[in-house]
Scaffold this active site. Sequence first.
Site, PDB file in Angstrom:
ATOM      1  N   ARG A  52      26.031  48.121  50.974  1.00 15.82           N
ATOM      2  CA  ARG A  52      27.213  47.280  50.724  1.00 15.82           C
ATOM      3  C   ARG A  52      28.151  47.964  49.727  1.00 15.82           C
ATOM      4  NH1 ARG A  52      26.096  41.248  48.962  1.00 15.82           N
ATOM      5  NH2 ARG A  52      25.474  42.331  47.067  1.00 15.82           N
ATOM      6  N   ARG A 101      48.989  53.576  32.551  1.00 18.32           N
ATOM      7  CA  ARG A 101      48.924  52.365  33.382  1.00 18.32           C
ATOM      8  C   ARG A 101      49.940  52.480  34.508  1.00 18.32           C
ATOM      9  NH1 ARG A 101      51.338  47.153  33.434  1.00 18.32           N
ATOM     10  NH2 ARG A 101      49.929  45.589  34.295  1.00 18.32           N
ATOM     11  N   LYS A 149      32.869  43.528  47.380  1.00 21.64           N
ATOM     12  CA  LYS A 149      32.287  43.063  46.108  1.00 21.64           C
ATOM     13  C   LYS A 149      33.029  43.706  44.945  1.00 21.64           C
ATOM     14  CE  LYS A 149      27.724  41.814  44.320  1.00 21.64           C
ATOM     15  NZ  LYS A 149      28.033  40.402  44.138  1.00 21.64           N
TER      16      LYS A 149
HETATM   17  N1  PDD Z   1      26.756  37.696  43.300  1.00 17.66           N
HETATM   18  N2  PDD Z   1      28.894  35.382  47.304  1.00 17.66           N
HETATM   19  C1  PDD Z   1      29.407  35.784  46.137  1.00 17.66           C
HETATM   20  C2  PDD Z   1      30.819  35.466  45.827  1.00 17.66           C
HETATM   21  C3  PDD Z   1      28.607  36.489  45.214  1.00 17.66           C
HETATM   22  O1  PDD Z   1      29.149  36.898  44.058  1.00 17.66           O
HETATM   23  C4  PDD Z   1      27.248  36.760  45.525  1.00 17.66           C
HETATM   24  C5  PDD Z   1      26.330  37.510  44.604  1.00 17.66           C
HETATM   25  C6  PDD Z   1      26.753  36.314  46.771  1.00 17.66           C
HETATM   26  C7  PDD Z   1      25.341  36.595  47.202  1.00 17.66           C
HETATM   27  O2  PDD Z   1      25.132  37.969  47.471  1.00 17.66           O
HETATM   28  P1  PDD Z   1      23.701  38.622  47.303  1.00 17.66           P
HETATM   29  O3  PDD Z   1      22.734  37.770  48.095  1.00 17.66           O
HETATM   30  O4  PDD Z   1      23.831  39.970  47.871  1.00 17.66           O
HETATM   31  O5  PDD Z   1      23.384  38.626  45.837  1.00 17.66           O
HETATM   32  C8  PDD Z   1      27.607  35.641  47.633  1.00 17.66           C
HETATM   33  C9  PDD Z   1      25.970  38.424  42.333  1.00 17.66           C
HETATM   34  C10 PDD Z   1      24.538  37.974  42.239  1.00 17.66           C
HETATM   35  C11 PDD Z   1      26.705  38.404  41.012  1.00 17.66           C
HETATM   36  O6  PDD Z   1      27.922  38.510  41.041  1.00 17.66           O
HETATM   37  O7  PDD Z   1      26.064  38.310  39.956  1.00 17.66           O
END
Ligand code: PDD
Length: 285
Positions: A52, A101, A149
Amino acid sequence: MARIVYVNGHYMDEQQATVSVFDRGFLFGDAVYEVTAVIDGKLWDLEDHLHRLRRSCAGLELDCPWSEDELREMHHTLVAKNQLREGVVYLQLSRGNAGDRDFSYADTAVPPTLVMFTQQKALVDTPKAREGLRMITRPDVRWQRRDLKTVSLLAASMALTEARRQGADDALLVENGMITEGTSSNVFIVTQDDTVITRPLGSGILPGTTRRLLLELIAHNNLHLSERVFTPEEARRAKEVFISSTTALIMSVVELDGCVIGSGAPGPVATALRNGLIRWIRHDE
Ligand code: PDD
């Protein structure tokens, strides 16, 4: 024991770790991240997180010069150096220090900044896993590429803060009348006819690593699954609601917007799936 963190090729005491004020991660939230679970001293599902990470980098045209092997090695080294038994490894890769910046990154040709640290945290045996979570719904005002992410988490932070202010544990986010996901989790409901429903993947939600495993577990448990959108009202009337994430694993939601869900305690489907996932993690070599 002082925490050892990783910054751009070096392991050091957290007190010594620094990143430039011109780093684009700091100035623009121009960075991606991953959070990987450590249980019984072992990293869980690291491959999926690294996969990912590549996907998020590609979405932002962000170069990751470290190979999978190197990233794997860094994760293991950090867990060992910090003698972490249960918790998470946080990794953040930003576009680096552009020296000034500038909104555009078209001409940014500087090395990215890679930061990693561990965080000790109980994941398996927690009071919230036993009792379930109380949640509220909040409008989803995040950007439109939630499948990447990225570290731009202010909207999620604001929703969680508001939930806590109202005495709840967390918030489920709502867009166009439909639940998207939690502030840091994916969401599932179990209907009165025992179908498990979760929102399909797309740019509206993060493709959760735990979500992917859960879909396998659901099939393994011969449960009926439907990937479709659902409303907060459907969730409030569901037999069960639960969330999935690296840190929550699977946790029941027992109250939503003041409405008790099911019996008001973690239900049989979420409990079976959580136990199944933990067994899976503990027996995975
Ligand atoms: N976050 N959706 C969002 C918006 C998230 O931030 C996360 C995980 C998930 C679940 O993804 P996964 O199963 O791969 O952890 C779904 C992590 C844990 C965090 O930001 O701390």
